[in-house]
Design a protein around this motif. Structure first.
Motif, PDB file in Angstrom:
ATOM      1  N   GLN A  21     -74.564 -39.593 -81.378  1.00 54.77           N
ATOM      2  CA  GLN A  21     -73.319 -39.614 -80.563  1.00 54.77           C
ATOM      3  C   GLN A  21     -72.208 -40.755 -81.380  1.00 54.77           C
ATOM      4  OE1 GLN A  21     -73.618 -40.976 -76.566  1.00 54.77           O
ATOM      5  NE2 GLN A  21     -72.914 -39.039 -75.930  1.00 54.77           N
ATOM      6  N   VAL A  22     -72.743 -41.666 -81.935  1.00 48.83           N
ATOM      7  CA  VAL A  22     -71.955 -42.628 -82.513  1.00 48.83           C
ATOM      8  C   VAL A  22     -71.314 -42.190 -83.831  1.00 48.83           C
ATOM      9  CG1 VAL A  22     -72.191 -44.937 -81.564  1.00 48.83           C
ATOM     10  CG2 VAL A  22     -73.648 -44.030 -83.032  1.00 48.83           C
ATOM     11  N   THR A  23     -72.246 -41.204 -84.556  1.00 55.37           N
ATOM     12  CA  THR A  23     -71.882 -40.830 -85.769  1.00 55.37           C
ATOM     13  C   THR A  23     -70.703 -39.757 -85.804  1.00 55.37           C
ATOM     14  OG1 THR A  23     -74.023 -40.886 -86.328  1.00 55.37           O
ATOM     15  CG2 THR A  23     -72.707 -39.609 -87.967  1.00 55.37           C
ATOM     16  N   GLU A  52     -58.929 -38.204 -87.678  1.00 52.47           N
ATOM     17  CA  GLU A  52     -57.630 -38.846 -87.082  1.00 52.47           C
ATOM     18  C   GLU A  52     -57.034 -39.989 -88.136  1.00 52.47           C
ATOM     19  OE1 GLU A  52     -55.900 -37.758 -84.600  1.00 52.47           O
ATOM     20  OE2 GLU A  52     -57.679 -36.236 -84.242  1.00 52.47           O
ATOM     21  N   GLY A  53     -57.638 -39.983 -89.283  1.00 50.59           N
ATOM     22  CA  GLY A  53     -57.223 -40.806 -90.315  1.00 50.59           C
ATOM     23  C   GLY A  53     -57.511 -42.458 -90.317  1.00 50.59           C
ATOM     24  N   ILE A  54     -58.510 -42.516 -89.276  1.00 44.84           N
ATOM     25  CA  ILE A  54     -59.087 -43.909 -89.415  1.00 44.84           C
ATOM     26  C   ILE A  54     -60.089 -44.281 -90.228  1.00 44.84           C
ATOM     27  CG2 ILE A  54     -60.179 -45.876 -87.819  1.00 44.84           C
ATOM     28  CD1 ILE A  54     -58.594 -44.313 -85.471  1.00 44.84           C
ATOM     29  N   ASP A  55     -60.035 -45.179 -90.973  1.00 47.83           N
ATOM     30  CA  ASP A  55     -60.930 -45.301 -92.340  1.00 47.83           C
ATOM     31  C   ASP A  55     -62.315 -45.794 -92.020  1.00 47.83           C
ATOM     32  OD1 ASP A  55     -62.096 -45.345 -94.779  1.00 47.83           O
ATOM     33  OD2 ASP A  55     -60.913 -46.693 -95.650  1.00 47.83           O
ATOM     34  N   MET A 102     -71.298 -49.403 -85.751  1.00 46.74           N
ATOM     35  CA  MET A 102     -69.856 -49.062 -85.206  1.00 46.74           C
ATOM     36  C   MET A 102     -69.108 -50.193 -84.640  1.00 46.74           C
ATOM     37  SD  MET A 102     -67.916 -46.340 -84.650  1.00 46.74           S
ATOM     38  CE  MET A 102     -67.400 -45.175 -83.569  1.00 46.74           C
ATOM     39  N   VAL A 103     -69.766 -50.906 -83.901  1.00 49.21           N
ATOM     40  CA  VAL A 103     -68.893 -52.292 -83.803  1.00 49.21           C
ATOM     41  C   VAL A 103     -68.362 -53.123 -85.196  1.00 49.21           C
ATOM     42  CG1 VAL A 103     -69.100 -54.440 -82.608  1.00 49.21           C
ATOM     43  CG2 VAL A 103     -70.067 -52.259 -81.368  1.00 49.21           C
ATOM     44  N   GLY A 104     -69.450 -53.024 -85.840  1.00 47.20           N
ATOM     45  CA  GLY A 104     -69.101 -53.786 -87.143  1.00 47.20           C
ATOM     46  C   GLY A 104     -68.081 -53.127 -87.979  1.00 47.20           C
ATOM     47  N   ALA A 105     -68.029 -51.854 -87.862  1.00 46.56           N
ATOM     48  CA  ALA A 105     -66.963 -50.984 -88.781  1.00 46.56           C
ATOM     49  C   ALA A 105     -65.580 -51.240 -88.101  1.00 46.56           C
ATOM     50  CB  ALA A 105     -67.424 -49.640 -88.871  1.00 46.56           C
ATOM     51  N   ILE A 106     -65.729 -51.130 -86.776  1.00 47.77           N
ATOM     52  CA  ILE A 106     -64.291 -51.182 -86.035  1.00 47.77           C
ATOM     53  C   ILE A 106     -63.567 -52.651 -86.277  1.00 47.77           C
ATOM     54  CG2 ILE A 106     -63.230 -51.225 -83.797  1.00 47.77           C
ATOM     55  CD1 ILE A 106     -64.857 -49.014 -83.315  1.00 47.77           C
ATOM     56  N   CYS A 107     -64.491 -53.641 -86.219  1.00 48.68           N
ATOM     57  CA  CYS A 107     -64.085 -55.202 -86.266  1.00 48.68           C
ATOM     58  C   CYS A 107     -63.613 -55.239 -87.879  1.00 48.68           C
ATOM     59  CB  CYS A 107     -65.114 -56.135 -86.275  1.00 48.68           C
ATOM     60  SG  CYS A 107     -65.736 -56.068 -84.523  1.00 48.68           S
ATOM     61  N   SER A 143     -59.419 -55.737 -88.964  1.00 51.76           N
ATOM     62  CA  SER A 143     -59.026 -56.792 -89.731  1.00 51.76           C
ATOM     63  C   SER A 143     -58.331 -56.240 -91.009  1.00 51.76           C
ATOM     64  CB  SER A 143     -60.137 -57.551 -90.378  1.00 51.76           C
ATOM     65  OG  SER A 143     -60.945 -57.088 -91.365  1.00 51.76           O
ATOM     66  N   THR A 144     -58.099 -55.217 -91.224  1.00 54.11           N
ATOM     67  CA  THR A 144     -57.336 -54.682 -92.409  1.00 54.11           C
ATOM     68  C   THR A 144     -56.039 -53.915 -91.911  1.00 54.11           C
ATOM     69  OG1 THR A 144     -58.209 -52.182 -92.182  1.00 54.11           O
ATOM     70  CG2 THR A 144     -59.575 -53.742 -93.550  1.00 54.11           C
TER      71      THR A 144
END
Ligand SMILES: Nc1ncnc2c1ncn2[C@@H]1O[C@H](COP(=O)(O)OP(=O)(O)OP(=O)(O)O)[C@@H](O)[C@H]1O
Ligand SMILES: [Mg+2]
Length: 288
Positions: free
Chosen positions: A252-254, A263-266, A277-282, A286-287
């Motif tokens: 599911q998270v993948t 949607e363009g979110i890298d 997922m949490v790590g990648a979103i944080c 920050s970018t």
């Protein structure tokens, strides 16, 4: 050492039907030129859509089926050699989907003793093996229960204990959690992982559950009898569209990460767990 090695493994079933002119023999190619090498100690997951050939592959490991073409060896023992049948079956145990079809005795400990008894193991050694196997699957307190009093997850753990009592090097599990509720699934998966990590038993798990596949060392994807993908979970699950093409889901998270990327979110393509997922979103936050 190679635990299981298939070379050009091909298997054809013959389906016999009748029409007005008599019997019709139809060949169904369930496996086609499959080359797989599984090393000792690995935890391998096999994925594939319904009817792709997973169970046919599993049955070759236990010498329940013999290749139409090609070979399959368990610890270098060729399954076509009838003299090796018992050695092969002792080395590679099988656990099936429906726990009710696998338990033969009316008392748990007798059920576990059944395999070693048939192998001619001495009674004192059987007693030891039964106790050890029950402890390994954490079911000691149920030794004298009737299997009919157990939950689905507990029955599968007893089925696994029955295989363990044969002292196998490898266990093949064909959708062992398919009929279980979430609690039973978790119990069985934890048991399987412990056998791999603590006892060093090679695990070949066939499953439809992607969250189970994420935990494997290697993942194989079979489609229409052919081996089409092979790799570590991150390599496999980052290919969302390809998997969907084979009729498979991704964790599911993948999938969420995949949709966000569209949607363009890298975000990385190989996110497999909520923590990642949490790590990648944080990091992404920050970018911006
Ligand atoms: N005994 C049989 N006789 C004829 N054809 C069979 C037999 N068993 C399986 N097949 C066919 O062989 C192919 C592979 O079947 P198999 O059971 O190995 O697939 P599977 O991946 O385990 O499927 P599932 O996810 O439904 O368990 C299918 O086309 C199936 O219909
Ligand atoms: Mg099957």
């Amino acid at each position: 050492m190679n635990m299981v090695k298939s070379e050009h493994l091909t298997y054809e079933y013959t389906r016999i039907t009748e029409d007005a002119n008599g019997e019709v023999h139809e060949k169904i190619t369930a496996l086609s030129d499959v080359n797989i090498t599984i090393e000792q100690g690995e935890f391998v997951v096999v994925l594939g859509h319904n009817g792709s050939g997973k169970s046919t592959f599993a049955k070759h490991i236990n010498a329940l089926l013999e290749p139409t073409k090609g070979t399959l060896c368990v610890k270098d023992m060729d399954t076509r050699n009838g003299d090796l049948l018992w050695d092969i079956r002792q080395s590679a145990g099988m656990v099936f989907q429906n726990p009710d079809n696998q338990l033969v005795a009316t008392i748990v400990e007798e059920d576990i003793a059944f395999g070693p008894e048939n192998m001619g193991v001495e009674p004192s050694e059987i007693r030891k093996r039964v106790d050890e196997a029950l402890a390994t699957v954490r079911m000691e307190q149920y030794a004298t229960y009737s299997p009919s009093k157990l939950s689905g997850g507990q029955k599968q753990r007893i089925a696994i204990a029955g295989v363990l009592a044969m002292k196998p090097d490898c266990i093949v599990l064909d959708e062992p959690t398919a009929m279980l509720d979430p609690v039973g699934r978790k119990e069985v998966l934890e048991t399987i992982r412990r056998l791999n990590r603590e006892e060093g038993i090679t695990i070949i798990l066939i499953t439809h559950y992607m969250d189970e596949a994420v935990q494997a060392d290697r993942v194989y994807v079979i489609d229409d009898g052919k081996l089409v993908m092979e790799g570590v979970p991150k390599e496999i699950f980052s290919q969302v569209e390809r998997l969907q093409g084979y009729g498979l889901d991704v964790p599911q998270v993948t999938e969420v990460a995949y949709l966000l990327r569209k949607e363009g979110i890298d975000l990385p393509a190989d996110i497999l767990t909520i923590e990642e997922m949490v790590g990648a979103i944080c990091q992404y936050k920050s970018t911006i």
